[in-house]
Structures are given as C-alpha cells and as structure tokens.
Design a protein around this motif. Sequence first.
Motif, PDB file in Angstrom:
ATOM      1  N   GLU A  48       0.966  -1.308  -0.227  1.00 57.33           N
ATOM      2  CA  GLU A  48      -0.105   0.124   0.090  1.00 57.33           C
ATOM      3  C   GLU A  48       0.797   1.346   0.015  1.00 57.33           C
ATOM      4  O   GLU A  48       0.232   2.276  -0.312  1.00 57.33           O
ATOM      5  CB  GLU A  48      -1.037  -0.048   1.318  1.00 57.33           C
ATOM      6  N   HIS A  49       2.057   1.248   0.353  1.00 55.28           N
ATOM      7  CA  HIS A  49       2.966   2.334   0.297  1.00 55.28           C
ATOM      8  C   HIS A  49       3.639   2.855  -0.632  1.00 55.28           C
ATOM      9  O   HIS A  49       4.351   3.823  -0.786  1.00 55.28           O
ATOM     10  CB  HIS A  49       4.358   2.230   1.598  1.00 55.28           C
ATOM     11  N   LEU A  50       3.500   1.663  -1.672  1.00 59.63           N
ATOM     12  CA  LEU A  50       4.282   1.917  -3.001  1.00 59.63           C
ATOM     13  C   LEU A  50       3.618   2.760  -4.158  1.00 59.63           C
ATOM     14  O   LEU A  50       2.204   2.522  -4.228  1.00 59.63           O
ATOM     15  CB  LEU A  50       4.896   0.768  -3.312  1.00 59.63           C
ATOM     16  N   THR A  51       4.210   3.514  -4.797  1.00 65.86           N
ATOM     17  CA  THR A  51       3.618   4.307  -5.790  1.00 65.86           C
ATOM     18  C   THR A  51       3.268   3.186  -6.928  1.00 65.86           C
ATOM     19  O   THR A  51       2.221   2.985  -7.569  1.00 65.86           O
ATOM     20  CB  THR A  51       4.525   5.413  -6.441  1.00 65.86           C
ATOM     21  N   VAL A  52       4.308   2.509  -7.483  1.00 62.03           N
ATOM     22  CA  VAL A  52       3.988   1.413  -8.342  1.00 62.03           C
ATOM     23  C   VAL A  52       4.232   0.238  -7.771  1.00 62.03           C
ATOM     24  O   VAL A  52       5.710  -0.384  -7.810  1.00 62.03           O
ATOM     25  CB  VAL A  52       4.732   1.710  -9.846  1.00 62.03           C
ATOM     26  N   PRO A  53       3.632  -0.718  -7.184  1.00 57.85           N
ATOM     27  CA  PRO A  53       3.884  -1.819  -6.625  1.00 57.85           C
ATOM     28  C   PRO A  53       4.346  -2.946  -7.655  1.00 57.85           C
ATOM     29  O   PRO A  53       3.815  -3.034  -8.956  1.00 57.85           O
ATOM     30  CB  PRO A  53       2.761  -2.645  -5.944  1.00 57.85           C
ATOM     31  N   GLY A  54       5.256  -3.889  -7.240  1.00 59.82           N
ATOM     32  CA  GLY A  54       5.424  -5.123  -8.418  1.00 59.82           C
ATOM     33  C   GLY A  54       4.910  -6.389  -7.970  1.00 59.82           C
ATOM     34  O   GLY A  54       3.964  -6.359  -7.206  1.00 59.82           O
ATOM     35  N   SER A  55       5.157  -7.450  -8.588  1.00 54.32           N
ATOM     36  CA  SER A  55       4.473  -8.681  -8.319  1.00 54.32           C
ATOM     37  C   SER A  55       4.703  -9.292  -6.758  1.00 54.32           C
ATOM     38  O   SER A  55       3.834 -10.076  -6.443  1.00 54.32           O
ATOM     39  CB  SER A  55       4.888  -9.745  -9.405  1.00 54.32           C
TER      40      SER A  55
END
Length: 455
Positions: free
Chosen positions: A328-335
Amino acid sequence: MARPSSRPRVPRINLEVVRRAFRNLPGKGESDYYILEKNEGPRLRVRRTVVQIGVRWGSRFHVCADLNPEMTLEEVEEARQEARRLLRRLVDEDGQPGLARGRSMALRDLYQEYLTDFLENRGAGRSPRTLEDYSWPWRIHILPLLGDLRVAEINTEVVRQFKRQLLERMVQRQPSLKAGGRGGANRCLKQLGAALGFAYRMEWINRNPASGRLVPRYELGRSEEFLDNKGFAAVGEVLRNLEAQYARSDPGALGSLYALRVAIYTGVRQRSELLETQLDWCLLDDEAPRIGIPRAKGNREKGGGRWVFLGPHAVELLKAIPRPKGSEHLTVPGSRPGRPLSGLNHLWHRVLAAAGLPRMMVKALRHSFSTHAVGVIAPEHRAQLMGHQGRPMTDTVYLHHHGPSLSRAAAAVEEHMRGLLGDHPPRQVQPFRYMGTELARPEAALRDQAGEATP
C-alpha cells in the motif's frame, strides 16, 4: 691474466663485458668483485661460479638476473634494462616510502582499501542502486581478470589489453548489447581508474596507468532515440488495446501500463523518479500535483531533491494503480508484496514489438518528452520539468511562486502527448516564443494566469 681491480668501470654493460667477466672469475680464496657502469647505473657482481647483474642500494646488492656467456646481445640488454628499472623503483621508494606497499599489494586488496575509503567519505551521498552500479564491474570483470596482479605490475599496456578483453567478455555474456559492450567496458575502465587514482593519491604508485589520458575510453555516440508522431500513434493504439485486455482478464497488471503512460507524459527517469518512489511522496490532491524526489540525480553536493510535476491524467493513473496488501505504501507495486516494480523495459519492448517499431530502451521516452515539449511550453519550464535546472524541494518560496505555472506546463505537455498517442484528436499548439528578452505567451495562457475563463 691479472685479476682486475675490485671495482672496474665500463661505459656500458654489454655482452662483451659479460664474457670478459666469465673469463676472469675469482679463484679460490679470492673475494667477489664488481664491474660498474660509469653513470652509477647497473653493475655486475662477479663470483666464483656465477656473474649476476643488479644494483646496489644502501648496503645491499639487489640481484636482477644470473647471466651466462651463451646469452645473446638482446638478452643481456634486457637484463640491463630490468636492472635500471629496479634502480628507479628503489630511488622512488626512498623518496616515497608508500611505493613499497604498492609493490606488495594485490589489486583485490587495493579494491577493499578503496571501497572502505569511498564508503566512509562519499557513500552517504549514493543510493544502493548507484553503489551496485559501481560494484558489478569489479565483481564480474576487473577482479577475475586482474585481481591477483600486484598494483605495481599494472601498467598502461596491461590496461590496454584488459580494455580489449572486456569487449569479448561482454559480448559473450550478452550478445545483444548495444555498441558491442563499449559502454560497459568504459564503466569498468572508469572504476579501475578510480581505484588506481586512489592508490596514486596515497603514494602507493607513481602514476595512474588507467587514466583516460593514457588509455582512451571507447567513443559512444550520444543516444538520440525517440519516437516521432507516427511512432507515438502506433504505441497509443497498442496501449489502449492492452489496457482493454488487462481490464477484462488481469486488472492487477494495469499498474505497469499506467506507470508506462506516466513515464510518457512526464519524461521521468523510470526507476529513481517513479518506480522506486513511495506513495506518501506523491501530493496528488495538491493545487500543483507532484511527486517529491528526496535525492535527485546530479544533486549529490547541494542535495534537496526535486519535484516531478504531474498533469491531471497522470494523477488519475497513479490513483488507479492497484496496490495489494503489503504494498500500500508503494507508488508502483511489483508482483512481490512490499517490493516496487523493478522496471518498465520488458513491457516497453513488448509494446514496441506489437507496434512494429524497433527496439529501444525506456530512456527513449525521456528523449521523446524533451523533443516534443519544444514549442509546447517555455524552454525554462521544459528544463525544470526534466530536472535539468530549478530549485530543490526545500525551497518553499520558489514552489509557492512557480509551482502553479509548472503544473500548468506539465498539463500542457501531457495533453500534447495524449494527442500524439491518439487518445483524442490532436489539438493546435500555440507555441511559446521569445521576443527580444521577453517571453511572449499565447493569449490563452495569459488569460489562464489572470484567472479568466478560456472560451
């Protein structure tokens, strides 16, 4: 034949002098004697069973080689030159005691010394990714090829051979490398030069044999890859098809497509200014929507980071990116939960292939932004949106005065890029232009600044 004096002098040690020494070896009960060059250079030590060439330094005779009367003229001269080199090293070490350490230190030991010094004095200003960029040339190429050599053994010719070997190794590891691996080879040479430069400053060597002045780097043409209008139209069609496909079959994968669009709209550096940012750095509901980059490329000394200003569609896309639990804290999460998306190149290459366009890196989008923003916004705004100039994040006065105009500039470029992608019909652009020293702006922009409605 009468035994010569204990220290006879000759103009130059050569094959004839060596053979004469063998004809006059000391007999039983006689002491060794020396044959000296007149210029106080190398000397021969004549013993009962052997003739040695070397130099005397202090109270010790340093042997370079044992000679024999069957040697050729060239072999004797090579032994003489080696003795002269030894004498120069001894003279240098007498004036610079640190040179003795350079003679005994292997390159891998020097690397550890250099790395420790670098991290203590400059490591705080480098990101983990930058430090990894500095370390892989050592781990993969420099230490396997040169790590066991003594620092004093690394001369310009050794570095030149290393330079040639690098290209072969890099092409073997990755045949598709652009420019035949020349860029990676230059990185390795730069790292080797930095470590040997450190050794030179510590007075462990007399010069840096890997400096760019002695071993020139490979010339690289400046990358000018960018998309023209036709290329953007083809990319836009592929993006819309993929977005529709993912919306039906895999909504969670839309995040990478949205991130790619944001990179197109803003010209950001994909990792440090988008993928590796955190959501609380993004002021998406502010009057001037933007992403705060605490440490931007190129501002290690002055610090302060920079702002990436966003247009309205970029804001919508960043808000719409799916963020699963743990990310939730990431701008663009990965897998992987809690980890950002590692890169956009794989998706970008897939888009290019589907659009029938040649392969190019995501960095081409930054070049494209720079190219297509010309005439759409003022040159000063273009430079500041790309992070080439402007004030740091901490300058709140600058942000208060110029943030709104930069936000409008970001929106103008975004609108133009969306027109090129075919999201809506292209619109006529009223370009900024200079009139003398004053910046002339379109009437619509002037009305917008004054708060008037645009008809």
